[in-house]
Design a protein around this motif. Structure first.
Motif, PDB file in Angstrom:
ATOM      1  N   LEU A  95      -6.169  -4.245  11.589  1.00  0.00           N
ATOM      2  CA  LEU A  95      -4.826  -4.471  10.994  1.00  0.00           C
ATOM      3  C   LEU A  95      -4.953  -5.107   9.616  1.00  0.00           C
ATOM      4  O   LEU A  95      -4.171  -4.805   8.702  1.00  0.00           O
ATOM      5  CB  LEU A  95      -3.986  -5.353  11.911  1.00  0.00           C
ATOM      6  N   MET A  96      -5.914  -5.963   9.439  1.00  0.00           N
ATOM      7  CA  MET A  96      -6.124  -6.595   8.131  1.00  0.00           C
ATOM      8  C   MET A  96      -6.525  -5.560   7.100  1.00  0.00           C
ATOM      9  O   MET A  96      -6.083  -5.580   5.942  1.00  0.00           O
ATOM     10  CB  MET A  96      -7.200  -7.674   8.242  1.00  0.00           C
ATOM     11  N   VAL A  97      -7.353  -4.590   7.507  1.00  0.00           N
ATOM     12  CA  VAL A  97      -7.774  -3.535   6.572  1.00  0.00           C
ATOM     13  C   VAL A  97      -6.578  -2.708   6.144  1.00  0.00           C
ATOM     14  O   VAL A  97      -6.391  -2.386   4.975  1.00  0.00           O
ATOM     15  CB  VAL A  97      -8.866  -2.670   7.218  1.00  0.00           C
ATOM     16  N   LYS A  98      -5.731  -2.357   7.119  1.00  0.00           N
ATOM     17  CA  LYS A  98      -4.553  -1.560   6.796  1.00  0.00           C
ATOM     18  C   LYS A  98      -3.596  -2.321   5.888  1.00  0.00           C
ATOM     19  O   LYS A  98      -3.015  -1.764   4.947  1.00  0.00           O
ATOM     20  CB  LYS A  98      -3.832  -1.160   8.069  1.00  0.00           C
ATOM     21  N   ALA A  99      -3.448  -3.618   6.133  1.00  0.00           N
ATOM     22  CA  ALA A  99      -2.545  -4.422   5.307  1.00  0.00           C
ATOM     23  C   ALA A  99      -3.077  -4.514   3.879  1.00  0.00           C
ATOM     24  O   ALA A  99      -2.312  -4.376   2.915  1.00  0.00           O
ATOM     25  CB  ALA A  99      -2.379  -5.811   5.914  1.00  0.00           C
ATOM     26  N   CYS A 100      -4.349  -4.687   3.726  1.00  0.00           N
ATOM     27  CA  CYS A 100      -4.909  -4.776   2.378  1.00  0.00           C
ATOM     28  C   CYS A 100      -4.795  -3.445   1.648  1.00  0.00           C
ATOM     29  O   CYS A 100      -4.480  -3.412   0.447  1.00  0.00           O
ATOM     30  CB  CYS A 100      -6.401  -5.198   2.477  1.00  0.00           C
ATOM     31  N   THR A 101      -5.001  -2.352   2.397  1.00  0.00           N
ATOM     32  CA  THR A 101      -4.880  -1.035   1.775  1.00  0.00           C
ATOM     33  C   THR A 101      -3.452  -0.797   1.290  1.00  0.00           C
ATOM     34  O   THR A 101      -3.222  -0.312   0.189  1.00  0.00           O
ATOM     35  CB  THR A 101      -5.297   0.044   2.764  1.00  0.00           C
ATOM     36  N   PHE A 102      -2.503  -1.133   2.118  1.00  0.00           N
ATOM     37  CA  PHE A 102      -1.088  -0.936   1.737  1.00  0.00           C
ATOM     38  C   PHE A 102      -0.718  -1.806   0.541  1.00  0.00           C
ATOM     39  O   PHE A 102      -0.060  -1.349  -0.396  1.00  0.00           O
ATOM     40  CB  PHE A 102      -0.197  -1.266   2.941  1.00  0.00           C
ATOM     41  N   TYR A 103      -1.186  -3.036   0.544  1.00  0.00           N
ATOM     42  CA  TYR A 103      -0.856  -3.932  -0.551  1.00  0.00           C
ATOM     43  C   TYR A 103      -1.494  -3.447  -1.853  1.00  0.00           C
ATOM     44  O   TYR A 103      -0.866  -3.464  -2.909  1.00  0.00           O
ATOM     45  CB  TYR A 103      -1.325  -5.346  -0.206  1.00  0.00           C
ATOM     46  N   THR A 104      -2.701  -2.942  -1.756  1.00  0.00           N
ATOM     47  CA  THR A 104      -3.380  -2.448  -2.956  1.00  0.00           C
ATOM     48  C   THR A 104      -2.679  -1.216  -3.491  1.00  0.00           C
ATOM     49  O   THR A 104      -2.466  -1.063  -4.704  1.00  0.00           O
ATOM     50  CB  THR A 104      -4.848  -2.112  -2.629  1.00  0.00           C
ATOM     51  N   GLY A 105      -2.272  -0.294  -2.594  1.00  0.00           N
ATOM     52  CA  GLY A 105      -1.556   0.914  -3.038  1.00  0.00           C
ATOM     53  C   GLY A 105      -0.238   0.566  -3.702  1.00  0.00           C
ATOM     54  O   GLY A 105       0.158   1.181  -4.695  1.00  0.00           O
ATOM     55  N   HIS A 106       0.446  -0.446  -3.165  1.00  0.00           N
ATOM     56  CA  HIS A 106       1.727  -0.852  -3.770  1.00  0.00           C
ATOM     57  C   HIS A 106       1.525  -1.417  -5.162  1.00  0.00           C
ATOM     58  O   HIS A 106       2.302  -1.102  -6.086  1.00  0.00           O
ATOM     59  CB  HIS A 106       2.395  -1.893  -2.864  1.00  0.00           C
ATOM     60  N   LEU A 107       0.474  -2.220  -5.349  1.00  0.00           N
ATOM     61  CA  LEU A 107       0.199  -2.769  -6.682  1.00  0.00           C
ATOM     62  C   LEU A 107      -0.151  -1.664  -7.670  1.00  0.00           C
ATOM     63  O   LEU A 107       0.323  -1.645  -8.808  1.00  0.00           O
ATOM     64  CB  LEU A 107      -0.957  -3.768  -6.593  1.00  0.00           C
TER      65      LEU A 107
END
Length: 785
Positions: A95-107
């Motif tokens: 879940l942490m990996v998915k959250a970081c991926t989503f946050y990076t894509g949003h930035l």
């Protein structure tokens, strides 16, 4: 055991409650970061520090030297919790990996968009501006078109409305012209048909009159023809043969109707004819009502025998004006089913005879004791025995007192009393009226005439406890004022009658529509203070049927027009405006337009009325009785009035403009009258000096239903003929003296050269005894037989 995920819940709860994972985490973190040479001693030292600080204050970096503590942000729990199986609700690495991926894509997306707006030049700026201008131009054009359309729509709507109004006006004009054309054609055809009908009627009348004269002359010839010796025997034989007719063959209803017209003495006489007639007169329904007042010189024994014989059948008894002995009146007590008893004007009535009557006749509903010598003893008997008494008349009984009225509340009392007549009982005081109000709370019809002592306080006392009063009659009570009228507003009045009162003013009618919405009969005679304002107040009464304002001399055309403009005129069927001298022709014009149901109209002594008013009276087809005495009607007006088809009663006394041209009555006229009017009941030929004995014979043959005949000042009619006629009619007035001078002509029928003076109104009774009257204006005793 490498993991506690498969351990028992008890063991897992133990690890969680004792903070085992946190302790291990703090110790391991200290070991990993500090790396002491002697780990066991380090662990012992840290465990003591943890015990000292308490497990509640345990942190993961508590065993690390502050200088060596890492500055990184903690993202997830340690692996120890996964090891011990205590990470059920913690964030996993996936879940942490998915959250970081989503946050990076949003930035990346947000920064790339900003860079795109800044970096990419606006090459199509002119196209965008052109498109905006096109949109602005289209919007402005739409706004202009909308404004023009609104103005155009308003213009078209106004034009259409004007066109519709014009078309309606043209249609109305067309219909009006067409109706006028149709009415004109109809009038012409109606005139022709009426003329032809009149010609036919005249022809039929002449033929009928010829047949009548022929029949009359034939009957005279038969009477005057001498009887020959040959015919005398046969005729006498035929005349001697009796004509047999058995009345018993008629239906019971016919027999009842025939014998119901007989008086008490006549019924007794019919019973003595034969056994068949005796059986007919002994039918019980003929003795339901016995009237002794119409028979004179009846033996007391006959009365007693009759009452004893029909004691169970008699329902109504009338002893009005009879002078029987006290023992005879006691025989009334045998009639157990008696309901109506009239003992008015019986001088022989005493308290003792009333005691016997009351003990034997408990079912009496109507009791008339007016003008008798009863005292408080009789008043004490009424509530004791007459529990169902509804109608009581004590008029002119002056020997009972206020205490006698208090007796009406004893025992069960007279609480069912509906009608009460206390006319002429001048001994009654305010306390007496209080006693009446306490004992007779259900009174609906109250009559108090000839009571000069009656005041407003008496009326208020009655109204307070008798709210059901619907009819009040106060004739001859001059002290009643507007206060009494206001006190009656709490009752649902339907009929009210005042006479000779000068204290009642226009104020009593000010709120009549709110206080008396159901009133239908108003009798305000000789109330000279009433003005046009009263008529305006009365105009809102929708139930008004009878209005009598005789001698209200201040009423004028203005007030009557205001009254007729309201809804009260629609249902009005009787209007009496006698001696209202301010009224003129304009009132009658309005009257003919607004009163379609008027039956009785009295305009006596309204001396401003002329022949113009007569034309409009003739157009009131509902009228059956008109009094025009003392008016300015002429021969032409009388001719116009003769076209009225339904008129039954007409009074023209003191009409000085009517001459012998308007009325000239001879034997020929009465002969035609008797030949056509077979159902005539009342005939007044007073002052017709040209009439002879011949007309009486004609009336006997043609008018067999004639009941009342008046022949005053008929000097050509003999007394012998009048005497013979008196046996045919029920009532007759006759005198052979010369007509009075105010008739306008002498004994020969010649008019006087000098103008005659008008006869006073008070002497009118010398000419006509029976005036025009209405069925609603009954006498005070009409409700009590």
């Amino acid at each position: 055991m490498s993991s506690l995920r498969c351990a028992t819940p008890k063991l897992r709860n133990y690890f969680r409650d004792k903070y085992i994972p946190q302790i291990c985490e703090a110790l391991l973190c200290g070991l990993l970061v500090t790396c002491p040479e002697d780990p066991l001693r380090f662990l012992e030292k840290m465990i003591k520090i943890i015990i000292k600080n308490g497990l509640e204050n345990l942190l993961w970096d508590m065993c690390i030297d502050p200088a060596l503590r890492p500055r990184l942000r903690r993202l997830s729990e340690t692996y120890l919790e996964q090891l011990f199986g205590l990470d059920d609700q913690l964030v996993t690495p996936e879940l942490m990996v998915k959250a970081c991926t989503f946050y990076t894509g949003h930035l990346v997306k947000s920064h790339f968009g900003g860079w795109k707006e800044v970096a990419i030049p606006r090459a199509n700026q002119e196209a965008i501006m052109a498109e905006k201008m096109n949109r602005a131009i289209e919007h402005d054009n739409c706004r202009c078109l909308k404004s023009f359309f609104i103005h155009w729509s308003s213009y078209v709507k106004t034009t259409r409305e004007r066109l519709v109004v014009s078309l309606l006006r043209l249609r109305e004009i067309f219909y009006t012209q067409r109706q006028k054309f149709i009415v004109a054609i109809w009038k012409e055809k109606a005139r022709q048909r009426r003329k032809s009908r009149e010609d036919d009627l005249i022809l039929k009348h002449e033929l009928h009159l010829r047949k009548w004269k022929y029949k009359l002359s034939k009957s005279k010839a038969v009477e005057e023809k001498p009887i020959s010796p040959q015919q005398s025997t046969s005729d006498s034989t035929l005349s001697a043969v009796p004509v047999e007719f058995d009345i018993a063959a008629l239906p019971d209803q016919a027999i009842t109707l025939i014998f119901s017209y007989l008086s008490f003495r006549e019924t007794i006489t019919c019973g003595q004819v034969n056994r068949s007639w005796m059986a007919l007169t002994h039918r019980g329904f003929l003795w339901n009502a016995i009237d002794f007042s119409t028979s004179k010189n009846i033996v007391d024994k006959c009365v007693v025998t009759t009452l004893q014989k029909w004691r169970l059948t008699v329902l109504r008894l009338n002893f009005r004006g009879c002078h029987f002995r006290t023992k005879t009146l006691k025989a009334v007590s045998h009639c157990k089913n008696l309901q109506e008893l009239n003992l008015s004007d019986c001088k022989s009535l005493t308290d003792e005879s009333m005691r016997h009557i009351s003990e034997g006749c408990p079912g009496v509903l109507f009791l008339n004791l007016s003008n008798t010598a009863i005292t408080n003893r009789t008043m004490r008997l009424l509530p004791r025995y007459f529990h169902n008494l509804q109608n009581l008349s004590l008029a002119y009984c002056r020997k009972f007192t206020d205490k006698g009225l208090q007796y009406l509340n004893l025992g069960d009392g007279c609480h069912k009393l509906i009608y009460l007549d206390l006319s002429g009982c001048t001994q009654i005081s305010v306390q007496g009226f209080r006693n009446i109000a306490s004992s007779c709370t259900g009174i609906m019809h109250l009559t108090i005439n000839d009571m000069p002592t009656l005041t407003d306080n008496c009326v208020k006392v009655l109204v307070e406890k008798c709210p059901r009063i619907s009819t009040v009659v106060f004739l001859g009570s001059p002290h009643i004022s507007d206060s009494a009228f206001k006190a009656l507003s709490s009752c649902n009045l339907q009929k009210i009658r005042f006479e000779g009162n000068k204290r009642i003013t226009d104020a009593c009618f000010k709120y009549i529509d709110k206080n008396y919405p159901g009133i239908n009969h108003i009798y305000m005679v000789d109330c000279k203070t009433l003005t046009d304002s009263s008529l305006k107040s009365l105009s809102v009464l929708k139930q008004l049927a009878v209005l009598n304002l005789t001698n209200c001399v201040r009423i004028s055309d203005t007030g009557l027009r205001q009254f007729l403009d309201g809804p009260a005129s629609i249902r009005l069927r009787e209007l009496n405006l006698t001696n209202c001298t301010l009224l003129g022709d304009t009132s009658i014009v309005k009257l003919s337009e607004r009163c379609p149901n008027l039956l009785y109209l009295s305009l006596r002594n309204c001396d401003h009325l002329t022949d113009i008013a007569i034309e409009f009276i003739t157009s009131m087809l509902s009228l059956i009785s008109v009094d025009l005495s003392g008016t300015l009607i002429t021969n032409e007006g009388l001719s116009t009035l003769s076209r009225h088809k339904r008129l039954r009663e007409l009074s023209l006394s003191e009409c000085i403009n009517i001459t012998d041209v308007g009325i000239r009555i001879t034997d020929g006229g009465l002969e035609a009258l008797s030949a056509k009017c077979h159902y005539l009941h009342i005939l007044d030929i007073s002052g017709c000096i040209l009439l002879t004995d011949q007309i009486l014979q004609d009336l006997q043959i043609g008018c067999k239903q004639l009941r009342i005949l008046k022949m005053r000042y008929c000097r050509s009619i003999s007394a012998a003929a009048a005497h013979r006629m008196s046996a045919v009619v029920q009532h007759q007035e006759y005198s052979s003296s010369n007509p009075p001078r105010w008739f306008g002509y002498d004994s020969e029928g010649n008019p006087f050269a000098e103008p005659h003076s008008k006869m006073p109104v008070r002497n009118y009774s010398e000419l006509i005894v029976k005036e025009a009257f209405s069925s609603d204006e009954e006498s005070p005793d009409s409700n009590v037989k």
